[in-house]
Design a protein around this motif. Structure first.
Motif, mmCIF file in Angstrom:
data_model
loop_
_atom_site.group_PDB
_atom_site.id
_atom_site.type_symbol
_atom_site.label_atom_id
_atom_site.label_comp_id
_atom_site.label_asym_id
_atom_site.label_seq_id
_atom_site.Cartn_x
_atom_site.Cartn_y
_atom_site.Cartn_z
ATOM 1 N N GLY A 173 0.730 -1.243 0.160
ATOM 2 C CA GLY A 173 0.018 -0.015 0.031
ATOM 3 C C GLY A 173 0.880 1.475 0.132
ATOM 4 N N ILE A 174 1.756 1.445 -0.992
ATOM 5 C CA ILE A 174 2.645 2.587 -1.008
ATOM 6 C C ILE A 174 1.905 3.684 -1.588
ATOM 7 C CG2 ILE A 174 4.873 3.436 -1.691
ATOM 8 C CD1 ILE A 174 4.718 0.869 0.029
ATOM 9 N N TRP A 175 2.133 5.103 -0.948
ATOM 10 C CA TRP A 175 1.500 6.168 -1.289
ATOM 11 C C TRP A 175 2.315 7.256 -0.668
ATOM 12 C CZ3 TRP A 175 -2.200 9.555 2.229
ATOM 13 C CH2 TRP A 175 -1.836 9.074 3.686
ATOM 14 N N GLY A 176 2.081 8.655 -1.678
ATOM 15 C CA GLY A 176 2.937 9.791 -1.190
ATOM 16 C C GLY A 176 3.599 10.267 -2.355
ATOM 17 N N PRO A 177 4.373 11.475 -2.302
ATOM 18 C CA PRO A 177 4.951 11.996 -3.481
ATOM 19 C C PRO A 177 5.502 11.215 -4.869
ATOM 20 C CG PRO A 177 5.681 12.945 -1.329
ATOM 21 C CD PRO A 177 5.007 11.811 -1.285
ATOM 22 N N ARG A 178 4.902 11.630 -6.029
ATOM 23 C CA ARG A 178 5.424 11.085 -6.952
ATOM 24 C C ARG A 178 4.727 9.770 -7.405
ATOM 25 N NH1 ARG A 178 10.477 9.933 -9.171
ATOM 26 N NH2 ARG A 178 10.057 11.243 -10.859
ATOM 27 N N ASP A 179 3.673 9.375 -6.869
ATOM 28 C CA ASP A 179 2.844 8.223 -6.862
ATOM 29 C C ASP A 179 2.241 8.604 -8.476
ATOM 30 O OD1 ASP A 179 0.795 6.230 -7.207
ATOM 31 O OD2 ASP A 179 -0.262 6.945 -5.319
ATOM 32 N N PRO A 180 2.395 7.683 -9.665
ATOM 33 C CA PRO A 180 1.604 7.733 -10.655
ATOM 34 C C PRO A 180 0.602 7.202 -11.018
ATOM 35 C CG PRO A 180 3.546 6.066 -10.933
ATOM 36 C CD PRO A 180 3.345 6.645 -9.536
ATOM 37 N N HIS A 181 -0.122 6.381 -9.856
ATOM 38 C CA HIS A 181 -1.204 5.597 -10.206
ATOM 39 C C HIS A 181 -2.596 5.910 -9.633
ATOM 40 C CE1 HIS A 181 1.873 2.333 -10.458
ATOM 41 N NE2 HIS A 181 2.392 2.488 -9.161
ATOM 42 N N GLY A 182 -2.617 6.957 -8.931
ATOM 43 C CA GLY A 182 -3.839 7.410 -8.485
ATOM 44 C C GLY A 182 -4.724 6.207 -7.838
ATOM 45 N N PRO A 183 -6.103 6.341 -8.019
ATOM 46 C CA PRO A 183 -6.956 5.336 -7.538
ATOM 47 C C PRO A 183 -6.942 3.909 -8.407
ATOM 48 C CG PRO A 183 -8.313 6.690 -8.819
ATOM 49 C CD PRO A 183 -6.906 7.324 -8.884
ATOM 50 N N LEU A 184 -5.636 3.462 -8.619
ATOM 51 C CA LEU A 184 -5.689 2.172 -9.327
ATOM 52 C C LEU A 184 -5.764 0.901 -8.463
ATOM 53 C CD1 LEU A 184 -5.107 0.763 -12.086
ATOM 54 C CD2 LEU A 184 -2.638 1.007 -11.596
ATOM 55 N N PHE A 185 -5.080 1.148 -7.222
ATOM 56 C CA PHE A 185 -5.198 0.028 -6.170
ATOM 57 C C PHE A 185 -5.919 0.228 -5.135
ATOM 58 C CE2 PHE A 185 -0.975 -0.119 -8.696
ATOM 59 C CZ PHE A 185 -1.359 -1.592 -9.185
ATOM 60 N N PHE A 186 -5.835 1.517 -4.583
ATOM 61 C CA PHE A 186 -6.722 1.898 -3.332
ATOM 62 C C PHE A 186 -6.937 3.371 -3.598
ATOM 63 C CE2 PHE A 186 -2.283 1.634 -2.553
ATOM 64 C CZ PHE A 186 -1.881 2.960 -1.923
ATOM 65 N N ALA A 187 -7.709 3.762 -2.505
ATOM 66 C CA ALA A 187 -8.291 5.159 -2.657
ATOM 67 C C ALA A 187 -7.463 6.214 -2.004
ATOM 68 C CB ALA A 187 -9.651 5.160 -1.813
ATOM 69 N N ALA A 188 -6.438 6.270 -1.026
ATOM 70 C CA ALA A 188 -5.752 7.179 -0.679
ATOM 71 C C ALA A 188 -5.384 8.084 -1.411
ATOM 72 C CB ALA A 188 -4.708 6.575 0.663
ATOM 73 N N PRO A 189 -4.435 7.802 -2.625
ATOM 74 C CA PRO A 189 -3.999 8.865 -3.375
ATOM 75 C C PRO A 189 -4.601 9.750 -3.903
ATOM 76 C CG PRO A 189 -2.788 6.717 -3.770
ATOM 77 C CD PRO A 189 -4.145 6.432 -2.780
ATOM 78 N N GLU A 190 -5.941 9.320 -4.345
ATOM 79 C CA GLU A 190 -7.007 10.333 -5.172
ATOM 80 C C GLU A 190 -7.562 10.883 -3.931
ATOM 81 O OE1 GLU A 190 -9.535 12.274 -7.560
ATOM 82 O OE2 GLU A 190 -7.493 11.158 -7.613
ATOM 83 N N LEU A 191 -7.787 10.516 -2.857
ATOM 84 C CA LEU A 191 -8.382 11.430 -1.770
ATOM 85 C C LEU A 191 -7.590 12.594 -1.615
ATOM 86 C CD1 LEU A 191 -9.574 8.537 0.717
ATOM 87 C CD2 LEU A 191 -11.066 9.771 -0.937
ATOM 88 N N VAL A 192 -6.175 12.175 -1.517
ATOM 89 C CA VAL A 192 -5.310 13.629 -1.162
ATOM 90 C C VAL A 192 -5.301 14.285 -2.053
ATOM 91 C CG1 VAL A 192 -2.926 13.875 -0.609
ATOM 92 C CG2 VAL A 192 -3.811 12.154 0.414
ATOM 93 N N ARG A 193 -4.972 13.973 -3.382
ATOM 94 C CA ARG A 193 -5.082 14.855 -4.531
ATOM 95 C C ARG A 193 -6.349 15.668 -4.929
ATOM 96 N NH1 ARG A 193 -2.434 10.821 -9.276
ATOM 97 N NH2 ARG A 193 -0.587 10.063 -8.240
ATOM 98 N N ALA A 194 -7.537 15.022 -4.485
ATOM 99 C CA ALA A 194 -8.668 15.887 -4.605
ATOM 100 C C ALA A 194 -8.684 16.830 -3.607
ATOM 101 C CB ALA A 194 -9.839 15.022 -4.620
ATOM 102 N N ALA A 195 -8.259 16.538 -2.446
ATOM 103 C CA ALA A 195 -8.393 17.497 -1.288
ATOM 104 C C ALA A 195 -7.481 18.724 -1.538
ATOM 105 C CB ALA A 195 -7.809 17.086 -0.242
ATOM 106 N N ALA A 196 -6.089 18.401 -2.137
ATOM 107 C CA ALA A 196 -5.222 19.442 -2.747
ATOM 108 C C ALA A 196 -5.766 20.341 -3.914
ATOM 109 C CB ALA A 196 -3.804 18.861 -3.149
ATOM 110 N N ARG A 197 -6.479 19.664 -4.746
ATOM 111 C CA ARG A 197 -7.086 20.307 -5.831
ATOM 112 C C ARG A 197 -8.385 21.250 -5.462
ATOM 113 N NH1 ARG A 197 -6.137 15.225 -8.660
ATOM 114 N NH2 ARG A 197 -8.350 14.696 -8.331
ATOM 115 N N GLY A 198 -9.033 20.889 -4.412
ATOM 116 C CA GLY A 198 -10.498 21.552 -4.072
ATOM 117 C C GLY A 198 -11.449 20.586 -5.000
ATOM 118 N N THR A 199 -11.250 19.434 -5.234
ATOM 119 C CA THR A 199 -12.321 19.019 -6.073
ATOM 120 C C THR A 199 -12.887 17.757 -5.444
ATOM 121 O OG1 THR A 199 -10.449 17.492 -7.244
ATOM 122 C CG2 THR A 199 -11.159 19.425 -8.224
#
Length: 314
Positions: A173-199
């Motif tokens: 379950g690796i997540w953090g800076p430079r993650d190229p996958h987004g919500p490919l395997f699990f939700a956490a990366p997209e949850l963070v990105r959306a919060a940072a984007r305001g979407t």
């Protein structure tokens, strides 16, 4: 000098940073031409463009650098799945792994670390910690764990036959800076990105996502440091190590951590997911290397959001 295959990738670049911070020089091997990320700009690294499925190219890298260790993070699997030449794709994937170990033997390298995955545990029904000694199912639900299981078996054989210390990292379950996958395997990366984007997060690739869904999430900087510790340890007592946080983290915990930084984040997840939680047992890596994760969920979310808000794409 430590050779890191996939050294410009997501986990690879952070692993190089961790190795450098521990006093090691590195040579990064990447199939495609690319520049090191900014956080490696001041690091004592060399970048080589080479395809590990070509043994001659790999040998040329060793001829130019005095390689003392190898961290093999490039994918030894057919990727992306669905190749129109599946037999050749499988041959190249396994061949790349064989080339790395052969080069290590020729160069007199003592230890080769090879990325595996939490996916090898798929199919086990145990709730709670998953340890390295548990018997694994012979089946696998996806290309990645299929070839990682094959790789682990090959690595065990080659370690015995060559005398090279080949160590498997079961990474979770690796997540953090430079993650190229987004919500490919699990939700956490997209949850963070959306919060940072305001979407609103787009989790459609995952299907149904619930607040109770959990996974052993390991922040990439922790995983990188764990891999570096395994590579540089004077002695290891085992050939397989879980690289993880050692606990199950729910989506609800990730959302709560995000909202400590972005209180108005537009993240709402439904309830109704499974309450069963499993995670990887990290007792072995802690005992043999002294590894302890430095990033809890809140610190990880804050660090990742700061990275994205600094203008980084992912």
């Amino acid at each position: 000098m430590i050779l890191v295959t996939g050294g410009l990738g997501f986990i690879g670049s952070h692993t190089v940073r961790a190795l450098v911070d521990m006093g090691e020089d590195c040579v990064l091997v990447q199939r495609r031409k690319a520049e090191p990320p900014a956080f490696l700009a001041d690091a004592p690294v060399a970048v080589e463009q080479a395809d590990i499925t070509d043994l001659a190219q790999l040998r040329e890298v060793g001829a130019r650098h005095g390689i003392t260790g190898i961290v093999h993070l490039a994918g030894s699997m057919p990727w992306p799945p669905g190749s129109d030449q599946p037999v050749e794709a499988a041959r190249k994937a396994i061949g790349g792994l064989l080339n790395v170990v052969q080069a290590a033997q020729e160069w007199g390298v003592a230890r080769v670390g090879v990325a595996s995955t939490i996916g090898v545990y798929a199919g086990l029904t145990d709730d709670g910690p998953l340890s390295e000694d548990m018997p694994l199912p012979m089946t696998a639900p996806h290309t990645i764990p299929t070839f990682k299981k094959i790789g682990e078996l090959i690595n065990g054989h080659l370690a015995d036959a060559t005398g090279v210390d080949v160590v498997d990292y079961r990474i979770s379950g690796i997540w953090g800076p430079r993650d190229p996958h987004g919500p490919l395997f699990f939700a956490a990366p997209e949850l963070v990105r959306a919060a940072a984007r305001g979407t609103v997060p787009d989790l459609t690739p995952l299907g149904s996502v619930y607040a109770e869904d959990s996974l052993d999430l390991c922040y990439v900087k922790d995983a990188a440091r764990a891999i570096a510790l395994l590579q540089l340890a004077d002695r290891l007592g085992h050939r397989t190590y879980n690289v993880a946080s050692g606990r199950a983290t729910t989506n609800a915990e990730v959302v709560a951590a995000i909202k400590t930084v972005v209180p108005d984040a537009r993240i709402e997840l439904p309830s109704g997911g499974p309450v069963r939680q499993s995670h990887l047992d990290t007792a072995r890596i802690r005992q043999d290397t002294g590894y302890v994760p430095a990033y809890d969920t809140e610190r990880a979310a804050a660090d990742y959001i700061a990275w994205l808000r600094a203008g980084n794409e992912h």
